[in-house]
Design a protein around this motif. Structure first.
Motif, short mmCIF file in Angstrom:
data_model
loop_
_atom_site.label_atom_id
_atom_site.label_comp_id
_atom_site.label_asym_id
_atom_site.label_seq_id
_atom_site.Cartn_x
_atom_site.Cartn_y
_atom_site.Cartn_z
N THR A 107 37.35 24.66 45.90
CA THR A 107 38.83 24.12 46.00
C THR A 107 38.99 23.95 47.46
N PRO A 108 40.16 23.38 47.78
CA PRO A 108 40.51 22.74 49.32
C PRO A 108 40.77 24.25 50.17
N LYS A 109 39.96 23.99 51.33
CA LYS A 109 39.85 25.29 52.27
C LYS A 109 41.15 25.35 52.85
N GLU A 110 42.12 24.41 52.91
CA GLU A 110 43.35 24.74 53.68
C GLU A 110 44.36 25.21 53.05
N ALA A 111 44.18 25.62 51.70
CA ALA A 111 45.12 26.32 51.02
C ALA A 111 45.19 28.08 51.30
N ASN A 112 46.37 28.62 51.07
CA ASN A 112 46.67 30.07 51.29
C ASN A 112 46.07 30.85 50.33
N TYR A 113 44.71 31.60 50.38
CA TYR A 113 44.14 32.26 49.53
C TYR A 113 44.48 34.00 49.79
N LEU A 114 45.02 34.30 48.47
CA LEU A 114 45.35 35.76 48.58
C LEU A 114 43.75 36.56 48.47
N ASP A 115 43.76 37.57 49.28
CA ASP A 115 42.54 38.33 49.48
C ASP A 115 42.43 39.41 48.21
N PHE A 116 41.88 39.09 47.08
CA PHE A 116 41.87 40.11 46.14
C PHE A 116 40.85 39.88 45.34
N GLU A 117 39.67 40.65 45.23
CA GLU A 117 38.64 40.24 44.33
C GLU A 117 38.37 41.28 43.37
N ILE A 118 38.65 41.22 42.22
CA ILE A 118 38.41 42.12 41.11
C ILE A 118 37.01 42.52 40.92
N THR A 119 35.98 41.45 41.01
CA THR A 119 34.66 41.56 40.86
C THR A 119 34.14 42.58 41.71
N ASP A 120 34.57 42.31 43.29
CA ASP A 120 33.90 43.07 44.23
C ASP A 120 34.59 44.76 44.30
N MET A 121 35.90 44.56 43.78
CA MET A 121 36.22 46.16 43.66
C MET A 121 35.64 46.72 42.38
N LEU A 122 35.09 46.25 41.49
CA LEU A 122 34.60 47.01 40.25
C LEU A 122 33.28 47.09 40.56
N LEU A 123 32.40 46.24 41.09
CA LEU A 123 31.12 46.30 40.96
C LEU A 123 30.42 46.67 42.59
N ASN A 124 31.05 46.56 43.64
CA ASN A 124 30.47 46.63 44.61
C ASN A 124 31.22 47.73 45.87
N ASP A 125 31.90 48.31 45.19
CA ASP A 125 32.36 49.37 45.79
C ASP A 125 33.04 49.09 47.17
N VAL A 126 33.88 47.99 46.95
CA VAL A 126 34.83 47.41 48.20
C VAL A 126 36.15 48.35 48.03
N ARG A 127 36.13 49.29 48.67
CA ARG A 127 37.49 50.25 48.80
C ARG A 127 38.77 49.65 49.46
N LYS A 128 38.60 48.51 49.96
CA LYS A 128 39.59 47.89 50.68
C LYS A 128 40.62 47.50 49.45
N TYR A 129 40.16 47.09 48.33
CA TYR A 129 40.86 46.46 47.01
C TYR A 129 41.33 47.59 46.31
N TYR A 130 40.92 48.68 46.31
CA TYR A 130 41.59 49.92 45.51
C TYR A 130 42.89 50.28 45.75
N PRO A 131 43.41 50.21 46.93
CA PRO A 131 44.97 50.28 47.16
C PRO A 131 45.93 48.97 46.29
N ILE A 132 45.10 48.01 46.22
CA ILE A 132 46.12 47.07 45.74
C ILE A 132 46.38 47.29 44.20
N ALA A 133 45.27 47.83 43.57
CA ALA A 133 45.54 48.29 42.23
C ALA A 133 45.99 49.83 41.70
N PHE A 134 45.56 50.61 42.54
CA PHE A 134 45.58 52.04 42.01
C PHE A 134 46.37 52.92 43.23
#
Length: 578
Positions: A426-453
């Motif tokens: 995908t184009p690099k110039e677009a505005n990407y929202l920083d939310f990764e379900i895969t990382d949150m569920l499998l990699n213990d990336v707790r920075k994403y937990y408050p987004i969902a819970f």
């Protein structure tokens, strides 16, 4: 030169088999399509700025040992000098070369350890094997791993037979290359060590040799152990909550190993395609090659050939280890994870067939030879074979996005599943929202937990109680309040006409899971505890994202990308406008 003069016929036959093997692999490489998710993972790690950055990223985010990714990093840098560094085909050639060499090397290993006929049969079976052909062309380490495992097994036997120092050094090197290529190959090497203790009288020499291997492997083991420990702290278990082992898997294992019915099993298959006899083609395409190969394998085992046992035992024990751990939910298992044992199993089959005698077994031998010819035919023309079919195993995302030219500079984009990987296309110039379900569920990336819970859920949440705690969320009718706050905060900054594009990987999974919400509460509970927590949670979060976007924006366009007849990596594209 003298060897060439005295063995012209042999060399000519090996070259012919190798040429056919190369031809089929080139066809498969041509049809490979774009990189699929696991291949993009390889690129994601290898494309870092330096070798040190590659190792750091693997240590922080993965559990694989670094050799393949370091080599791929250097490979990309080298071909980058010619403007081809990140080309899909160029990158795939890194594993192509050693994987292809398995074919001629298997002949000489079979000839050296057993007899010339065993070498020919092994080379033919590996040359036409869809299983090996595909992993020769995939941008992953499996083909390279298979190559190192074959060398390791050969040098292991030769070292025990003659105690030659050169063979000992070669065994150490090949084992270290294997260990630093495949994360759980230390189990294979451990079983090799046990076989050496059992079959060798000088146990002290074996212990010294493998202690030396263990010493040099220590950094790799630390990386793998750290990755496994990290996965233990995630919400979802990679073994239990993605890959749910079922006994029917053994049927897929046999079909993939011994017939042309290659199963490209990448995710957990809820309904395995076990062998049935309702279709006559199954007897011709699957059963006959399996019978041939198993007959050869059993004949080799009953020969009481000590060399065969030395060569085969570590691989067979490794397969048993994988099946047992998968059965108890302690290890994820797809057929590609067993590839480390594949060339040894094939050589055992080839040796067994080579020693079938005429006389009382004359007619059986002739029948089995016909079955062998059928198996070669089926390797090429079976429905699931990647050889002659126009099979695109990759994701069609790149081609379709390029064609549609859908993502612009000022657009906002959310790729909730595997987003960091899909951004390769995908184009690099677009505005990407920083939310990764895969990382949150499998990699213990707790920075994403408050987004969902909420805070209370996060405080209580761990892998052991995740299924119970999240039941109400998964089965409830309302979207996550935290996720709604996260998205609406972005939506408020949108100007009129701003596009918000959501790309959803693997729409087939989303579609199948959507039926879950149509059942009664009792049926929901039963299915919830029976099926993959990862896919259920992923699906629910995707539904929430789409539902919240629908409430706040206008859905202008939606469609599913699928340019391939065979790929199930469909991607849903949802275009919302402020």
């Amino acid at each position: 030169m003298e060897y060439i003069k005295n063995n012209k016929k042999e060399i000519s036959l090996v070259l012919l088999i190798s040429a056919l093997a190369l031809w089929f692999r080139i066809i498969c490489l041509k049809n490979a399509g774009d990189l699929w998710i696991d291949e993009i993972y390889s690129y994601y790690f290898a494309a870092k700025d330096s070798v040190l950055d590659v190792v750091k990223a693997l240590y922080a985010e993965d559990l694989h040992t670094p050799l393949y990714f370091i080599l791929l990093h250097l490979w990309i840098k080298f071909w980058g000098l010619f403007g081809l560094g990140e080309n899909d085909t160029t990158m795939r050639l890194l594993g192509f070369i050693p994987s292809f060499l398995i074919v001629p090397i298997s002949f000489y290993i079979g000839k050296n350890l057993f007899n010339k006929a065993a070498g020919y049969f092994a080379a033919l079976m590996l040359a036409f094997s869809p299983f090996l052909i595909y992993y020769t062309t995939e941008l992953r380490f499996y083909g390279m791993m298979c190559f190192f495992a074959l060398l390791s097994s050969f040098f292991f036997v030769k070292y025990l037979q003659n105690k030659d120092k050169k063979c000992g050094v070669s065994l150490i090197i090949s084992n270290l290359l294997l260990l630093y290529t495949f994360n759980i190959s230390f189990v294979f090497v451990f079983f090799q060590f046990l076989a050496g203790l059992f079959f060798n009288e000088n146990k002290r020499e074996i212990v010294k040799l493998y202690l030396l291997i263990a010493l040099f492997y220590l950094p790799g083991f630390i990386m793998t152990a750290h990755g496994m420990f990290s996965y233990k702290n995630a919400i979802c278990s990679f073994s239990r909550d993605i890959f749910i082992y079922k006994p029917e898997f053994f049927s897929i294992f046999l079909q993939t190993y011994f017939s042309g019915n290659f199963f490209y099993a990448t995710n957990n298959n809820y309904d395995y395609s076990a062998l049935t006899f309702k279709n006559v083609n199954n007897i011709y395409l699957i059963l006959c090659p399996i019978i041939f190969c198993i007959t050869g394998f059993i004949r080799g085992l009953v020969s009481k050939n000590k060399t065969l046992y030395l060569f085969l035992l570590p691989g067979v024990l490794f397969l048993g280890f994988e099946f047992i751990l998968a059965h108890f939910g302690m290890m994820s298992l797809t057929v590609r994870y067993t590839l480390i044992s594949y060339p040894m199993v094939v050589l055992a089959c080839a040796y067994g067939f080579s020693i079938l005698k005429f006389g009382r077994l004359k007619y059986l031998t002739e029948i089995l030879f016909v079955l062998f010819l059928i198996s070669i035919h089926n390797f090429i023309f079976a429905y699931q074979s990647p050889i002659e079919k126009d099979v695109e195993f990759g994701t069609p995302l790149k081609v379709t996005l390029d064609k549609l030219d859908i993502i612009k500079k000022d657009d906002y984009v959310l790729i909730p599943v595997m987003g960091k990987l899909y951004r390769r296309y995908t184009p690099k110039e677009a505005n990407y929202l920083d939310f990764e379900i895969t990382d949150m569920l499998l990699n213990d990336v707790r920075k994403y937990y408050p987004i969902a819970f909420d805070d209370e859920t996060i405080a209580r949440l761990n892998r052991k109680n995740a299924r119970e705690i999240l039941y109400d969320y998964v089965t409830g009718e309302k979207s996550s309040k935290q996720l709604e706050k996260y998205l609406t905060r972005h939506f408020e900054n949108f100007k009129p006409g701003t596009k918000f594009i959501v790309l959803v990987n693997n729409m087939n999974t989303i579609k199948s899971m959507s039926e879950f919400y149509t059942y009664t509460s009792d049926k929901k509970r039963e299915l919830y505890y029976k099926n993959s927590l990862y896919y259920i949670l992923m699906t629910r979060m995707v539904f929430d994202i789409l539902d919240i976007s629908n409430k706040n924006l206008v859905l202008k366009q939606k469609f599913v990308i699928n340019d391939s007849k065979y790929s199930d990596n469909n991607t849903g594209v949802f275009v919302f406008v402020k």
